[in-house]
Design a protein around this motif. Structure first.
Motif, mmCIF file in Angstrom:
data_model
loop_
_atom_site.group_PDB
_atom_site.id
_atom_site.type_symbol
_atom_site.label_atom_id
_atom_site.label_comp_id
_atom_site.label_asym_id
_atom_site.label_seq_id
_atom_site.Cartn_x
_atom_site.Cartn_y
_atom_site.Cartn_z
ATOM 1 N N MET A 159 0.811 -1.204 0.000
ATOM 2 C CA MET A 159 0.000 0.000 0.000
ATOM 3 C C MET A 159 0.850 1.262 0.000
ATOM 4 S SD MET A 159 -3.398 -0.084 2.030
ATOM 5 C CE MET A 159 -4.667 -1.300 1.867
ATOM 6 N N GLU A 186 -10.483 8.474 -9.132
ATOM 7 C CA GLU A 186 -11.351 9.131 -8.153
ATOM 8 C C GLU A 186 -12.623 8.317 -7.907
ATOM 9 O OE1 GLU A 186 -12.019 13.241 -9.097
ATOM 10 O OE2 GLU A 186 -13.497 13.388 -7.480
ATOM 11 N N GLY A 187 -12.929 8.141 -6.639
ATOM 12 C CA GLY A 187 -14.147 7.420 -6.267
ATOM 13 C C GLY A 187 -13.948 5.928 -6.097
ATOM 14 N N TRP A 188 -12.782 5.422 -6.495
ATOM 15 C CA TRP A 188 -12.556 3.974 -6.445
ATOM 16 C C TRP A 188 -11.631 3.549 -5.311
ATOM 17 C CZ3 TRP A 188 -14.879 0.249 -9.320
ATOM 18 C CH2 TRP A 188 -15.587 0.663 -10.454
ATOM 19 N N ASP A 189 -11.084 4.519 -4.578
ATOM 20 C CA ASP A 189 -10.107 4.170 -3.545
ATOM 21 C C ASP A 189 -10.778 3.338 -2.440
ATOM 22 O OD1 ASP A 189 -8.018 3.943 -1.865
ATOM 23 O OD2 ASP A 189 -7.737 6.092 -1.516
ATOM 24 N N ALA A 190 -10.332 2.102 -2.314
ATOM 25 C CA ALA A 190 -10.947 1.189 -1.331
ATOM 26 C C ALA A 190 -10.127 1.122 -0.042
ATOM 27 C CB ALA A 190 -11.088 -0.202 -1.949
ATOM 28 N N GLN A 200 -9.089 1.460 3.544
ATOM 29 C CA GLN A 200 -9.909 1.588 4.748
ATOM 30 C C GLN A 200 -9.096 2.377 5.778
ATOM 31 O OE1 GLN A 200 -13.229 -0.066 4.738
ATOM 32 N NE2 GLN A 200 -12.547 0.070 2.605
ATOM 33 N N TYR A 250 -10.806 -6.953 13.428
ATOM 34 C CA TYR A 250 -10.604 -8.365 13.070
ATOM 35 C C TYR A 250 -11.142 -9.331 14.118
ATOM 36 C CZ TYR A 250 -7.092 -5.986 10.140
ATOM 37 O OH TYR A 250 -6.445 -5.132 9.268
ATOM 38 N N PRO A 256 -5.929 -2.803 6.665
ATOM 39 C CA PRO A 256 -6.002 -3.728 5.522
ATOM 40 C C PRO A 256 -7.132 -4.755 5.680
ATOM 41 C CG PRO A 256 -4.102 -4.261 6.895
ATOM 42 C CD PRO A 256 -4.713 -3.019 7.488
ATOM 43 N N LEU A 289 -11.612 -1.410 -10.288
ATOM 44 C CA LEU A 289 -12.102 -2.641 -9.631
ATOM 45 C C LEU A 289 -11.014 -3.563 -9.062
ATOM 46 C CD1 LEU A 289 -15.262 -4.164 -11.330
ATOM 47 C CD2 LEU A 289 -14.900 -3.639 -8.938
ATOM 48 N N GLY A 345 -8.275 -2.966 -7.614
ATOM 49 C CA GLY A 345 -7.855 -2.465 -6.299
ATOM 50 C C GLY A 345 -8.905 -2.758 -5.234
ATOM 51 N N VAL A 346 -10.162 -2.637 -5.614
ATOM 52 C CA VAL A 346 -11.257 -2.908 -4.674
ATOM 53 C C VAL A 346 -11.262 -4.393 -4.306
ATOM 54 C CG1 VAL A 346 -13.774 -2.938 -4.427
ATOM 55 C CG2 VAL A 346 -12.668 -1.003 -5.526
ATOM 56 N N ALA A 397 -8.497 -5.166 -1.977
ATOM 57 C CA ALA A 397 -8.782 -4.718 -0.606
ATOM 58 C C ALA A 397 -9.689 -5.726 0.108
ATOM 59 C CB ALA A 397 -9.432 -3.339 -0.630
ATOM 60 N N ARG A 411 -8.750 -8.162 3.392
ATOM 61 C CA ARG A 411 -9.524 -8.220 4.630
ATOM 62 C C ARG A 411 -10.009 -9.651 4.897
ATOM 63 N NH1 ARG A 411 -12.383 -4.551 7.850
ATOM 64 N NH2 ARG A 411 -10.730 -3.118 7.219
ATOM 65 N N LYS A 445 -18.952 -5.048 -9.512
ATOM 66 C CA LYS A 445 -19.104 -3.832 -8.710
ATOM 67 C C LYS A 445 -20.163 -4.011 -7.624
ATOM 68 C CE LYS A 445 -20.016 0.444 -10.225
ATOM 69 N NZ LYS A 445 -20.324 1.541 -11.164
ATOM 70 N N MET A 462 -18.287 -5.828 0.831
ATOM 71 C CA MET A 462 -17.646 -4.823 1.701
ATOM 72 C C MET A 462 -18.577 -4.418 2.835
ATOM 73 S SD MET A 462 -15.561 -2.379 -0.943
ATOM 74 C CE MET A 462 -14.194 -1.829 0.073
ATOM 75 N N MET A 502 -16.744 -2.857 5.913
ATOM 76 C CA MET A 502 -15.762 -1.968 5.273
ATOM 77 C C MET A 502 -16.478 -0.760 4.668
ATOM 78 S SD MET A 502 -13.485 -4.891 3.319
ATOM 79 C CE MET A 502 -12.063 -3.904 2.834
ATOM 80 N N GLN A 503 -15.718 0.349 4.517
ATOM 81 C CA GLN A 503 -16.272 1.542 3.864
ATOM 82 C C GLN A 503 -16.320 1.273 2.356
ATOM 83 O OE1 GLN A 503 -13.010 3.827 5.163
ATOM 84 N NE2 GLN A 503 -13.584 3.610 7.302
ATOM 85 N N PRO A 544 -16.328 2.355 -1.414
ATOM 86 C CA PRO A 544 -15.946 3.532 -2.221
ATOM 87 C C PRO A 544 -17.146 4.074 -3.004
ATOM 88 C CG PRO A 544 -14.466 1.679 -2.646
ATOM 89 C CD PRO A 544 -15.594 1.156 -1.811
ATOM 90 N N PRO A 545 -17.213 5.405 -3.180
ATOM 91 C CA PRO A 545 -18.381 6.003 -3.864
ATOM 92 C C PRO A 545 -18.659 5.411 -5.244
ATOM 93 C CG PRO A 545 -16.893 7.698 -3.022
ATOM 94 C CD PRO A 545 -16.231 6.401 -2.755
ATOM 95 N N ALA A 546 -17.605 5.032 -5.970
ATOM 96 C CA ALA A 546 -17.821 4.507 -7.330
ATOM 97 C C ALA A 546 -18.637 3.215 -7.318
ATOM 98 C CB ALA A 546 -16.482 4.260 -8.014
ATOM 99 N N LEU A 547 -18.603 2.489 -6.212
ATOM 100 C CA LEU A 547 -19.370 1.228 -6.151
ATOM 101 C C LEU A 547 -20.845 1.485 -5.870
ATOM 102 C CD1 LEU A 547 -17.188 -1.361 -4.218
ATOM 103 C CD2 LEU A 547 -17.114 -0.695 -6.585
#
Lengths: 67, 202
Positions: free
Chosen positions: A1, A11-15, A17, A35, A67, B116, B118-119, B122, B126, B182, B189, B194-195, B197-200
Protein backbone atom coordinates in the motif's frame (compact mmCIF):
# COMPACT_ATOMS: atom_id res chain seq x y z
CA UNK A 1 0.00 0.00 0.00
CA UNK A 2 2.84 2.35 0.76
CA UNK A 3 4.66 1.34 -2.44
CA UNK A 4 5.33 4.61 -4.29
CA UNK A 5 5.18 2.75 -7.61
CA UNK A 6 1.57 1.67 -7.04
CA UNK A 7 -0.64 3.84 -9.26
CA UNK A 8 -3.31 5.82 -7.46
CA UNK A 9 -6.84 4.48 -7.92
CA UNK A 10 -9.14 6.67 -10.01
CA UNK A 11 -11.35 9.13 -8.15
CA UNK A 12 -14.15 7.42 -6.27
CA UNK A 13 -12.56 3.97 -6.45
CA UNK A 14 -10.11 4.17 -3.54
CA UNK A 15 -10.95 1.19 -1.33
CA UNK A 16 -8.34 2.02 1.32
CA UNK A 17 -9.91 1.59 4.75
CA UNK A 18 -8.97 4.32 7.21
CA UNK A 19 -9.25 4.61 10.96
CA UNK A 20 -8.52 7.67 13.07
CA UNK A 21 -6.77 6.79 16.31
CA UNK A 22 -8.78 7.70 19.42
CA UNK A 23 -7.48 8.43 22.91
CA UNK A 24 -6.76 5.15 24.71
CA UNK A 25 -6.38 3.14 21.47
CA UNK A 26 -3.63 0.62 20.86
CA UNK A 27 -2.95 -1.36 17.72
CA UNK A 28 -4.11 -4.44 19.65
CA UNK A 29 -7.45 -2.79 20.44
CA UNK A 30 -7.87 -1.59 16.87
CA UNK A 31 -7.11 -5.08 15.53
CA UNK A 32 -9.58 -6.52 18.00
CA UNK A 33 -12.24 -4.09 16.77
CA UNK A 34 -11.72 -4.73 13.06
CA UNK A 35 -10.60 -8.36 13.07
CA UNK A 36 -11.94 -9.70 16.36
CA UNK A 37 -8.41 -10.80 17.24
CA UNK A 38 -5.90 -8.37 18.80
CA UNK A 39 -2.96 -10.58 17.92
CA UNK A 40 -3.43 -9.56 14.28
CA UNK A 41 -2.26 -6.01 15.12
CA UNK A 42 0.92 -6.69 13.09
CA UNK A 43 -1.19 -6.54 9.91
CA UNK A 44 -2.10 -2.95 10.74
CA UNK A 45 1.46 -2.13 11.78
CA UNK A 46 2.86 -3.49 8.49
CA UNK A 47 0.31 -1.55 6.45
CA UNK A 48 1.36 1.68 8.17
CA UNK A 49 5.13 1.32 8.31
CA UNK A 50 5.43 4.68 6.56
CA UNK A 51 3.88 6.46 9.55
CA UNK A 52 4.55 4.02 12.42
CA UNK A 53 8.03 3.21 13.62
CA UNK A 54 6.93 1.40 16.75
CA UNK A 55 3.70 -0.59 17.12
CA UNK A 56 3.38 0.65 20.70
CA UNK A 57 3.49 4.31 19.71
CA UNK A 58 0.34 5.62 18.12
CA UNK A 59 -1.23 9.00 18.69
CA UNK A 60 -4.83 10.25 18.80
CA UNK A 61 -5.76 11.80 15.46
CA UNK A 62 -3.36 9.63 13.49
CA UNK A 63 -4.99 8.10 10.43
CA UNK A 64 -4.16 4.46 9.94
CA UNK A 65 -4.85 2.16 7.01
CA UNK A 66 -6.76 -0.94 8.01
CA UNK A 67 -6.00 -3.73 5.52
CA UNK B 1 -59.34 -1.63 -92.10
CA UNK B 2 -60.88 -5.00 -91.56
CA UNK B 3 -61.44 -6.45 -88.14
CA UNK B 4 -58.72 -8.98 -88.83
CA UNK B 5 -56.20 -6.28 -89.66
CA UNK B 6 -57.15 -4.40 -86.52
CA UNK B 7 -56.69 -7.54 -84.41
CA UNK B 8 -53.35 -8.18 -86.08
CA UNK B 9 -52.19 -4.61 -85.38
CA UNK B 10 -53.27 -4.81 -81.77
CA UNK B 11 -51.45 -8.10 -81.37
CA UNK B 12 -48.28 -6.65 -82.88
CA UNK B 13 -48.53 -3.58 -80.65
CA UNK B 14 -48.98 -5.79 -77.64
CA UNK B 15 -45.99 -7.90 -78.59
CA UNK B 16 -43.88 -4.81 -79.19
CA UNK B 17 -44.83 -3.39 -75.79
CA UNK B 18 -43.95 -6.69 -74.14
CA UNK B 19 -40.61 -6.73 -75.91
CA UNK B 20 -39.90 -3.14 -74.84
CA UNK B 21 -40.84 -3.98 -71.25
CA UNK B 22 -38.72 -7.12 -71.35
CA UNK B 23 -35.77 -5.18 -72.73
CA UNK B 24 -36.21 -2.47 -70.10
CA UNK B 25 -36.45 -5.11 -67.44
CA UNK B 26 -33.36 -6.82 -68.70
CA UNK B 27 -31.54 -3.48 -68.76
CA UNK B 28 -32.37 -2.85 -65.09
CA UNK B 29 -31.62 -6.34 -63.84
CA UNK B 30 -27.83 -5.99 -63.95
CA UNK B 31 -27.59 -2.63 -62.14
CA UNK B 32 -30.21 -3.82 -59.63
CA UNK B 33 -28.21 -6.99 -59.02
CA UNK B 34 -24.99 -5.01 -58.62
CA UNK B 35 -26.57 -2.52 -56.25
CA UNK B 36 -28.12 -5.30 -54.20
CA UNK B 37 -24.83 -7.24 -54.05
CA UNK B 38 -23.00 -4.14 -52.92
CA UNK B 39 -25.43 -3.26 -50.15
CA UNK B 40 -25.63 -6.91 -49.05
CA UNK B 41 -21.84 -6.95 -48.68
CA UNK B 42 -22.02 -3.71 -46.66
CA UNK B 43 -24.64 -5.20 -44.33
CA UNK B 44 -22.66 -8.44 -43.96
CA UNK B 45 -19.51 -6.52 -43.09
CA UNK B 46 -21.13 -4.98 -40.00
CA UNK B 47 -23.43 -7.82 -38.95
CA UNK B 48 -21.15 -9.44 -36.35
CA UNK B 49 -20.19 -6.27 -34.56
CA UNK B 50 -23.68 -4.74 -34.89
CA UNK B 51 -25.25 -7.84 -33.32
CA UNK B 52 -23.24 -6.96 -30.19
CA UNK B 53 -23.46 -3.17 -30.10
CA UNK B 54 -26.71 -2.27 -31.93
CA UNK B 55 -28.90 -5.38 -32.34
CA UNK B 56 -32.15 -3.44 -32.83
CA UNK B 57 -30.71 -1.15 -35.49
CA UNK B 58 -29.22 -4.21 -37.18
CA UNK B 59 -32.63 -5.91 -37.24
CA UNK B 60 -34.11 -2.87 -39.01
CA UNK B 61 -31.31 -2.92 -41.59
CA UNK B 62 -31.72 -6.66 -42.16
CA UNK B 63 -35.49 -6.22 -42.63
CA UNK B 64 -34.89 -3.52 -45.23
CA UNK B 65 -32.39 -5.78 -47.02
CA UNK B 66 -34.87 -8.67 -47.02
CA UNK B 67 -37.44 -6.31 -48.56
CA UNK B 68 -35.05 -5.40 -51.37
CA UNK B 69 -34.16 -9.05 -51.96
CA UNK B 70 -37.87 -9.87 -52.23
CA UNK B 71 -38.39 -7.00 -54.69
CA UNK B 72 -35.52 -8.34 -56.76
CA UNK B 73 -37.11 -11.79 -56.72
CA UNK B 74 -40.33 -10.20 -57.99
CA UNK B 75 -38.31 -8.52 -60.78
CA UNK B 76 -39.08 -5.08 -59.34
CA UNK B 77 -35.62 -3.89 -60.37
CA UNK B 78 -36.40 -0.18 -60.34
CA UNK B 79 -37.68 -0.53 -56.79
CA UNK B 80 -34.41 -2.21 -55.84
CA UNK B 81 -32.33 0.50 -57.49
CA UNK B 82 -34.36 3.19 -55.74
CA UNK B 83 -34.20 1.44 -52.37
CA UNK B 84 -30.46 0.71 -52.21
CA UNK B 85 -29.27 4.31 -51.47
CA UNK B 86 -31.63 4.50 -48.50
CA UNK B 87 -30.38 1.18 -47.15
CA UNK B 88 -26.78 2.24 -47.72
CA UNK B 89 -27.47 5.33 -45.63
CA UNK B 90 -29.01 3.11 -42.94
CA UNK B 91 -25.84 0.98 -42.91
CA UNK B 92 -23.69 4.10 -42.52
CA UNK B 93 -25.90 5.28 -39.64
CA UNK B 94 -25.56 1.83 -38.07
CA UNK B 95 -21.76 2.10 -38.28
CA UNK B 96 -22.00 5.46 -36.49
CA UNK B 97 -24.18 3.96 -33.76
CA UNK B 98 -21.71 1.11 -33.29
CA UNK B 99 -18.82 3.54 -32.98
CA UNK B 100 -20.49 5.77 -30.41
CA UNK B 101 -21.74 2.78 -28.37
CA UNK B 102 -18.25 1.28 -28.41
CA UNK B 103 -16.71 4.58 -27.31
CA UNK B 104 -19.23 4.92 -24.49
CA UNK B 105 -18.65 1.35 -23.30
CA UNK B 106 -14.90 1.78 -23.71
CA UNK B 107 -14.99 4.66 -21.21
CA UNK B 108 -16.99 2.54 -18.74
CA UNK B 109 -14.64 -0.41 -19.20
CA UNK B 110 -11.56 1.77 -18.66
CA UNK B 111 -12.99 3.01 -15.36
CA UNK B 112 -13.76 -0.55 -14.28
CA UNK B 113 -10.30 -1.86 -15.16
CA UNK B 114 -8.63 1.07 -13.40
CA UNK B 115 -10.71 0.83 -10.24
CA UNK B 116 -12.10 -2.64 -9.63
CA UNK B 117 -8.91 -4.70 -9.21
CA UNK B 118 -7.86 -2.47 -6.30
CA UNK B 119 -11.26 -2.91 -4.67
CA UNK B 120 -11.12 -6.68 -5.07
CA UNK B 121 -7.58 -6.68 -3.63
CA UNK B 122 -8.78 -4.72 -0.61
CA UNK B 123 -11.59 -7.21 -0.02
CA UNK B 124 -9.22 -10.14 -0.45
CA UNK B 125 -6.79 -8.59 2.02
CA UNK B 126 -9.52 -8.22 4.63
CA UNK B 127 -10.99 -11.68 4.02
CA UNK B 128 -7.51 -13.26 4.29
CA UNK B 129 -6.86 -11.51 7.61
CA UNK B 130 -10.28 -12.44 9.00
CA UNK B 131 -9.65 -16.05 7.99
CA UNK B 132 -6.63 -16.02 10.33
CA UNK B 133 -8.52 -14.51 13.27
CA UNK B 134 -9.12 -16.81 16.25
CA UNK B 135 -12.30 -14.87 16.93
CA UNK B 136 -14.36 -12.71 14.55
CA UNK B 137 -15.27 -9.06 15.21
CA UNK B 138 -18.54 -8.22 16.95
CA UNK B 139 -21.52 -8.71 14.67
CA UNK B 140 -19.73 -11.08 12.30
CA UNK B 141 -20.51 -14.79 12.24
CA UNK B 142 -18.45 -17.58 10.62
CA UNK B 143 -21.29 -17.91 8.08
CA UNK B 144 -20.93 -14.25 7.14
CA UNK B 145 -17.20 -14.74 6.60
CA UNK B 146 -17.84 -17.88 4.53
CA UNK B 147 -20.35 -15.95 2.44
CA UNK B 148 -17.80 -13.16 1.91
CA UNK B 149 -15.20 -15.74 0.85
CA UNK B 150 -17.70 -17.18 -1.64
CA UNK B 151 -18.53 -13.67 -2.83
CA UNK B 152 -14.84 -13.02 -3.41
CA UNK B 153 -14.51 -16.23 -5.45
CA UNK B 154 -17.60 -15.24 -7.49
CA UNK B 155 -16.17 -11.77 -8.07
CA UNK B 156 -12.86 -13.18 -9.24
CA UNK B 157 -14.64 -15.53 -11.67
CA UNK B 158 -16.93 -12.77 -12.96
CA UNK B 159 -13.97 -10.42 -13.41
CA UNK B 160 -12.14 -13.12 -15.38
CA UNK B 161 -15.21 -13.50 -17.62
CA UNK B 162 -15.46 -9.72 -18.03
CA UNK B 163 -11.81 -9.51 -19.07
CA UNK B 164 -12.26 -12.40 -21.52
CA UNK B 165 -15.27 -10.63 -23.06
CA UNK B 166 -13.27 -7.40 -23.42
CA UNK B 167 -10.43 -9.32 -25.05
CA UNK B 168 -12.97 -10.78 -27.48
CA UNK B 169 -14.02 -7.18 -28.33
CA UNK B 170 -17.39 -7.60 -26.63
CA UNK B 171 -17.53 -4.54 -24.40
CA UNK B 172 -21.28 -4.98 -23.84
CA UNK B 173 -20.69 -8.24 -21.95
CA UNK B 174 -17.47 -6.96 -20.39
CA UNK B 175 -19.14 -3.91 -18.86
CA UNK B 176 -22.24 -5.88 -17.81
CA UNK B 177 -20.06 -8.43 -15.98
CA UNK B 178 -17.85 -5.68 -14.56
CA UNK B 179 -20.97 -3.99 -13.17
CA UNK B 180 -21.94 -7.30 -11.58
CA UNK B 181 -18.53 -7.40 -9.87
CA UNK B 182 -19.10 -3.83 -8.71
CA UNK B 183 -22.38 -4.65 -7.01
CA UNK B 184 -21.01 -7.90 -5.53
CA UNK B 185 -18.03 -5.96 -4.17
CA UNK B 186 -20.30 -3.36 -2.55
CA UNK B 187 -22.35 -6.14 -0.94
CA UNK B 188 -19.31 -8.00 0.40
CA UNK B 189 -17.65 -4.82 1.70
CA UNK B 190 -20.81 -3.88 3.55
CA UNK B 191 -21.09 -7.35 5.09
CA UNK B 192 -17.45 -7.10 6.24
CA UNK B 193 -18.06 -3.68 7.79
CA UNK B 194 -15.76 -1.97 5.27
CA UNK B 195 -16.27 1.54 3.86
CA UNK B 196 -17.66 1.25 0.34
CA UNK B 197 -15.95 3.53 -2.22
CA UNK B 198 -18.38 6.00 -3.86
CA UNK B 199 -17.82 4.51 -7.33
CA UNK B 200 -19.37 1.23 -6.15
CA UNK B 201 -22.52 2.98 -5.04
CA UNK B 202 -23.35 4.10 -8.63
Amino acid sequence: MSDPNTPLPPEGWDATQWYEVQRGDSLWKIAQHFYGDGSLYTKIFEANRDVLKNPDLIHPGQKLRIP
Amino acid sequence: MTLNTLRKSAWIACLAATLVLFAACKDLKTPAQQALDSVTAAVNSVTDVASIYAPQDLAAVQNALTGLQQSFGLKEYQKVIDGVPQLTAQVEALKGTIQSRKAELGTSWSALTAGLPGVVDAIKGRVDILAQAKKLPAGMTPEMLASAQQGLADMTAAWGAATAAANADNLVDAVAKGDQVKSMAAQVMTSLGMQVPPALAN
